[in-house]
Scaffold this motif. Structure first.
Motif, PDB file in Angstrom:
ATOM      1  N   UNK A  80      -4.369   2.516 -21.503  1.00  0.00           N
ATOM      2  CA  UNK A  80      -5.472   3.439 -21.728  1.00  0.00           C
ATOM      3  C   UNK A  80      -5.086   4.648 -22.568  1.00  0.00           C
ATOM      4  N   UNK A  81      -3.780   5.005 -22.587  1.00  0.00           N
ATOM      5  CA  UNK A  81      -3.369   6.223 -23.306  1.00  0.00           C
ATOM      6  C   UNK A  81      -2.300   5.875 -24.344  1.00  0.00           C
ATOM      7  N   UNK A  82      -1.013   5.919 -23.960  1.00  0.00           N
ATOM      8  CA  UNK A  82       0.053   5.723 -24.944  1.00  0.00           C
ATOM      9  C   UNK A  82       0.469   4.261 -25.118  1.00  0.00           C
ATOM     10  N   UNK A  83       0.199   3.433 -24.125  1.00  0.00           N
ATOM     11  CA  UNK A  83       0.457   1.995 -24.199  1.00  0.00           C
ATOM     12  C   UNK A  83       1.914   1.711 -24.622  1.00  0.00           C
ATOM     13  N   UNK A  84       2.850   2.257 -23.881  1.00  0.00           N
ATOM     14  CA  UNK A  84       4.265   2.090 -24.224  1.00  0.00           C
ATOM     15  C   UNK A  84       4.955   1.019 -23.385  1.00  0.00           C
ATOM     16  N   UNK A  85       4.273   0.469 -22.404  1.00  0.00           N
ATOM     17  CA  UNK A  85       4.890  -0.529 -21.529  1.00  0.00           C
ATOM     18  C   UNK A  85       4.413  -1.927 -21.891  1.00  0.00           C
ATOM     19  N   UNK A  86       5.321  -2.886 -21.995  1.00  0.00           N
ATOM     20  CA  UNK A  86       4.901  -4.274 -22.238  1.00  0.00           C
ATOM     21  C   UNK A  86       4.002  -4.777 -21.115  1.00  0.00           C
ATOM     22  N   UNK A  87       2.883  -5.352 -21.477  1.00  0.00           N
ATOM     23  CA  UNK A  87       1.905  -5.763 -20.467  1.00  0.00           C
ATOM     24  C   UNK A  87       2.438  -6.882 -19.571  1.00  0.00           C
ATOM     25  N   UNK A  88       3.283  -7.762 -20.145  1.00  0.00           N
ATOM     26  CA  UNK A  88       3.742  -8.899 -19.347  1.00  0.00           C
ATOM     27  C   UNK A  88       4.792  -8.499 -18.309  1.00  0.00           C
ATOM     28  N   UNK A  89       5.275  -7.253 -18.350  1.00  0.00           N
ATOM     29  CA  UNK A  89       6.229  -6.815 -17.327  1.00  0.00           C
ATOM     30  C   UNK A  89       5.577  -6.661 -15.956  1.00  0.00           C
ATOM     31  N   UNK A  90       4.270  -6.458 -15.942  1.00  0.00           N
ATOM     32  CA  UNK A  90       3.599  -6.211 -14.666  1.00  0.00           C
ATOM     33  C   UNK A  90       3.739  -7.394 -13.712  1.00  0.00           C
ATOM     34  N   UNK A  91       3.684  -8.590 -14.250  1.00  0.00           N
ATOM     35  CA  UNK A  91       3.755  -9.750 -13.357  1.00  0.00           C
ATOM     36  C   UNK A  91       5.134  -9.892 -12.727  1.00  0.00           C
ATOM     37  N   UNK A  92       6.175  -9.377 -13.393  1.00  0.00           N
ATOM     38  CA  UNK A  92       7.521  -9.465 -12.834  1.00  0.00           C
ATOM     39  C   UNK A  92       7.847  -8.289 -11.922  1.00  0.00           C
ATOM     40  N   UNK A  93       7.051  -7.222 -12.010  1.00  0.00           N
ATOM     41  CA  UNK A  93       7.172  -6.130 -11.053  1.00  0.00           C
ATOM     42  C   UNK A  93       6.299  -6.360  -9.827  1.00  0.00           C
ATOM     43  N   UNK A  94       5.472  -7.383  -9.883  1.00  0.00           N
ATOM     44  CA  UNK A  94       4.536  -7.647  -8.791  1.00  0.00           C
ATOM     45  C   UNK A  94       5.213  -7.846  -7.439  1.00  0.00           C
ATOM     46  N   UNK A  95       6.373  -8.549  -7.358  1.00  0.00           N
ATOM     47  CA  UNK A  95       7.016  -8.678  -6.036  1.00  0.00           C
ATOM     48  C   UNK A  95       7.340  -7.330  -5.406  1.00  0.00           C
ATOM     49  N   UNK A  96       7.772  -6.352  -6.213  1.00  0.00           N
ATOM     50  CA  UNK A  96       8.090  -5.033  -5.669  1.00  0.00           C
ATOM     51  C   UNK A  96       6.832  -4.313  -5.186  1.00  0.00           C
ATOM     52  N   UNK A  97       5.761  -4.378  -5.974  1.00  0.00           N
ATOM     53  CA  UNK A  97       4.533  -3.686  -5.574  1.00  0.00           C
ATOM     54  C   UNK A  97       3.919  -4.340  -4.344  1.00  0.00           C
ATOM     55  N   UNK A  98       3.995  -5.651  -4.259  1.00  0.00           N
ATOM     56  CA  UNK A  98       3.472  -6.324  -3.069  1.00  0.00           C
ATOM     57  C   UNK A  98       4.328  -6.028  -1.843  1.00  0.00           C
ATOM     58  N   UNK A  99       5.636  -5.928  -2.039  1.00  0.00           N
ATOM     59  CA  UNK A  99       6.501  -5.577  -0.913  1.00  0.00           C
ATOM     60  C   UNK A  99       6.192  -4.173  -0.428  1.00  0.00           C
ATOM     61  N   UNK A 100       5.935  -3.250  -1.361  1.00  0.00           N
ATOM     62  CA  UNK A 100       5.567  -1.892  -0.967  1.00  0.00           C
ATOM     63  C   UNK A 100       4.266  -1.896  -0.175  1.00  0.00           C
ATOM     64  N   UNK A 101       3.265  -2.634  -0.646  1.00  0.00           N
ATOM     65  CA  UNK A 101       1.995  -2.729   0.078  1.00  0.00           C
ATOM     66  C   UNK A 101       2.199  -3.365   1.448  1.00  0.00           C
ATOM     67  N   UNK A 102       3.048  -4.396   1.505  1.00  0.00           N
ATOM     68  CA  UNK A 102       3.309  -5.069   2.776  1.00  0.00           C
ATOM     69  C   UNK A 102       3.914  -4.114   3.795  1.00  0.00           C
ATOM     70  N   UNK A 103       4.847  -3.263   3.360  1.00  0.00           N
ATOM     71  CA  UNK A 103       5.477  -2.320   4.281  1.00  0.00           C
ATOM     72  C   UNK A 103       4.480  -1.270   4.761  1.00  0.00           C
ATOM     73  N   UNK A 104       3.553  -0.868   3.899  1.00  0.00           N
ATOM     74  CA  UNK A 104       2.513   0.073   4.327  1.00  0.00           C
ATOM     75  C   UNK A 104       1.624  -0.567   5.391  1.00  0.00           C
ATOM     76  N   UNK A 105       1.248  -1.813   5.177  1.00  0.00           N
ATOM     77  CA  UNK A 105       0.413  -2.513   6.161  1.00  0.00           C
ATOM     78  C   UNK A 105       1.186  -2.742   7.462  1.00  0.00           C
ATOM     79  N   UNK A 106       2.473  -3.006   7.348  1.00  0.00           N
ATOM     80  CA  UNK A 106       3.326  -3.113   8.529  1.00  0.00           C
ATOM     81  C   UNK A 106       3.267  -1.807   9.317  1.00  0.00           C
ATOM     82  N   UNK A 107       3.406  -0.677   8.621  1.00  0.00           N
ATOM     83  CA  UNK A 107       3.345   0.624   9.290  1.00  0.00           C
ATOM     84  C   UNK A 107       1.971   0.847   9.924  1.00  0.00           C
TER      85      UNK A 107
END
Length: 604
Positions: A80-107
């Protein structure tokens, strides 16, 4: 056998993380047509963390929730602004973001011990049902009138129920708020997401049956079986995972808990994804099972907190980088209607039920606004619906993704405002920060250096500059003077303190009940009939006034071992208005000393 089980768990978790790392390295080694696309994924992570660090510092100066700052940092780096991050990296960061969400739901699940559920069900369940009903009703009806199909309207109404668990809980923990609004917010967030996941599957079942051209008993049975497998599988996996965690923590040393908990969480997340189970429901169940089967729940959540901060930053920065402001224009009038209808439904639903059940004015006014954030759960469910039927759910997903920008930016601000305005967040948490501008920070360094050398007097201590009104917690109730013993015990069970003010009909403090004295009274079987709160109270010799300097509170705590002191109005009659906690005051003075503003102050 248990050792082998633990090794298998860690091996599987290691494979899960190693596989993710391998995917990242593969992406980094893949040729790309532009410099951005060839960026190493480690650079992406580094940029997100650096931007989040700067945004977190800016949020303290601007007095914004850090969640909002992390989201904006990711938004600036995203398309939306500077667009400096490769878009396809998001799918490989997904395990980390899902793990973070999982730990929040665990809490979140750990906030539901069965005895507490029994205590809050009379208040929380009606509020939750009212809020969810009116939210779904207003969104479904309004979106249908705006031109969407019945199936799409019902689906959006169901997704509107969900409240962002990570965003909301992070704000509550950051503000260190406590009170009815805070506790009910946590409870309703859990119930909202639990109901949203189950209701989504039921609604989707109805959509499939209503849109099928030739409904046959076999297809109906297959659809029902899929529903049973999805929900039943999630409950079963969460139950087994929670029991294994509790049992393993009972026989393992605490220094091994972090590896166990992260490994088990990664394993459960991987199994949920492999078996197409709703992982959000899995981890809610895990939390509920752990808190009711383990004796060390606080230590377990404390272990997860050690990595939760980093995962939280990654989660919100990555999530912010995925936000697309262009979608706001795409959703148009329907998206605007969804924002208004969902907001009105949550605020009106809680206000109406709170008015009917006699809840406090703070709950009636501020509980609804605290529940407006929406992100992960709604996005995940809309993506699931789109994968099943793009024709029906494609536009629904666009609306959810477009409006998430609004709810995630303004939702945390409203949650923070809710706990502040309801008096459950100490004002010092919103106005006191450990750093200033770059120029003032440089000046502080040389001032401390000169002061240490005896060339300058040190700055006036924070405890002299601040007033009691800036550190006190306003959300407080006293024990009625004529309350019987059972009522006193009930009050104590719902309190986080060990010192309790006793008030008369005019809310004037007539005495204090201390837990050690109350504990002795438990051994008298006739106390519940004869003893009143006034009989257990000692004279209120330790009281504070809002206009007093914090120094007065420091000196007072040196005279007593009480964990909190009552604050009464400056003018007579001196009515109870708040309390000051020793822990809050100690944290304030520690921050003061770290910032170099307190000189030789000592905490209480």
């Amino acid at each position: 056998m248990l050792t082998m089980m633990a090794l298998d768990t860690m091996t599987t978790a290691g494979f899960f993380l190693a596989r993710s790392l391998g995917d990242m390295l593969y992406v980094a080694s893949t040729p790309a047509s532009s410099q951005t696309e060839s960026m190493h994924i480690a650079t992406t992570v580094g940029l997100l963390l650096a931007a989040s660090l700067l945004a977190g510092l800016a949020s303290e100066m601007l007095r914004l929730p850090k969640v909002t700052a992390y989201l904006i940092a990711g938004l600036l780096l995203g398309p939306s602004v500077f667009d400096v991050l490769p878009h396809h990296h998001h799918q490989f960061l997904e395990p980390l973001t899902k793990l973070a969400m999982a730990l929040v739901l665990f809490y979140l699940g750990t906030l539901f011990p069965f005895d507490q559920i029994r205590r809050v069900r009379k208040k929380a369940i009606p509020l939750s049902l009212g809020e969810m009903f009116f939210t779904a009703l207003f969104v479904t009806t309004g979106i249908f009138l705006l031109g969407m199909s019945p199936a799409q309207s019902v689906l959006l109404g169901t997704l509107a129920i969900a409240t962002a668990p990570a965003t909301t809980m992070f704000v509550l923990r950051e503000t260190n708020a406590e009170g009815p609004v805070t506790s009910l917010t946590g409870t309703l967030v859990t119930l909202n997401n639990l109901v949203a996941v189950i209701a989504f599957e039921l609604v989707w079942l109805g959509i499939e049956l209503s849109t099928a051209s030739d409904v046959q008993s076999q297809s109906v049975g297959a659809t029902l079986m899929r529903l049973v497998q999805s929900l039943g599988g999630a409950f079963s996996l969460g139950l087994v995972g929670g029991l294994v965690m509790s049992y393993a923590c009972e026989i393992m040393h605490t220094r091994r808990w972090l590896v166990l908990l992260v490994g088990m969480s990664a394993l459960l997340l991987g199994l949920s994804e492999t078996w197409s189970l709703p992982y959000m429901l899995v981890f809610l169940v895990v939390g509920v099972v752990v808190v009711n089967s383990s004796s060390g729940t606080q230590k377990i959540t404390g272990q997860l907190d050690s990595i939760g901060g980093l995962l939280t930053v990654v989660f919100f920065s990555v999530h912010g980088s995925e936000l697309d402001l262009a979608l706001l224009a795409d959703v148009g009038i329907i998206g605007a209607g969804y924002v208004v209808l969902r907001s009105f439904g949550k605020v009106f639903g809680t206000w109406l039920v709170a008015s009917q059940t006699g809840a406090s004015p703070q709950v009636k006014t501020w509980l609804g606004p605290a529940l407006l954030a929406q992100a992960g759960v709604a996005i995940s469910l809309s993506a699931t619906a789109t994968s099943r039927n793009p024709d029906i759910a494609g536009q629904v997903q666009t609306i959810v993704l477009g409006t998430v920008v609004v709810f995630e930016i303004f939702g945390p601000l409203l949650t923070r405002a809710a706990v502040l305005r309801s008096g459950e967040m100490p004002i010092a948490n919103s106005i006191h920060h450990t750093f200033g501008t770059p120029l003032s920070a440089l000046r502080n360094v040389f001032t401390r250096l000169a002061g240490s050398a005896g060339l300058l007097n040190k700055k006036t201590a924070l405890s002299e500059r601040m007033r009691v009104e800036q550190v006190m917690r306003r959300s407080v109730d006293g024990i009625a003077e004529n309350a019987d013993f059972n009522e006193v015990v009930h009050f104590v069970e719902h309190s986080h303190d060990n010192t309790f003010p006793v008030v008369d009909d005019d809310r004037c403090v007539v005495g204090l009940i201390r837990f050690d004295l109350l504990n002795q009274a438990f051994f008298d079987p006739t106390s519940d009939h004869l003893v009143r709160a006034g009989d257990l109270a000692t004279p209120p010799d330790l009281l504070l006034h809002p206009s007093q300097p914090v120094r007065a509170a420091v000196d007072l705590f040196r005279q007593t071992s009480d964990d909190c002191v009552a604050v009464v109005t400056d003018e007579p009659p001196h009515r109870l208005i708040a309390t000051v906690r020793r822990s809050d005051l100690t944290s304030l003075l520690i921050r003061d000393r770290k910032a170099g503003l307190g000189g030789g102050e000592s905490s209480s």
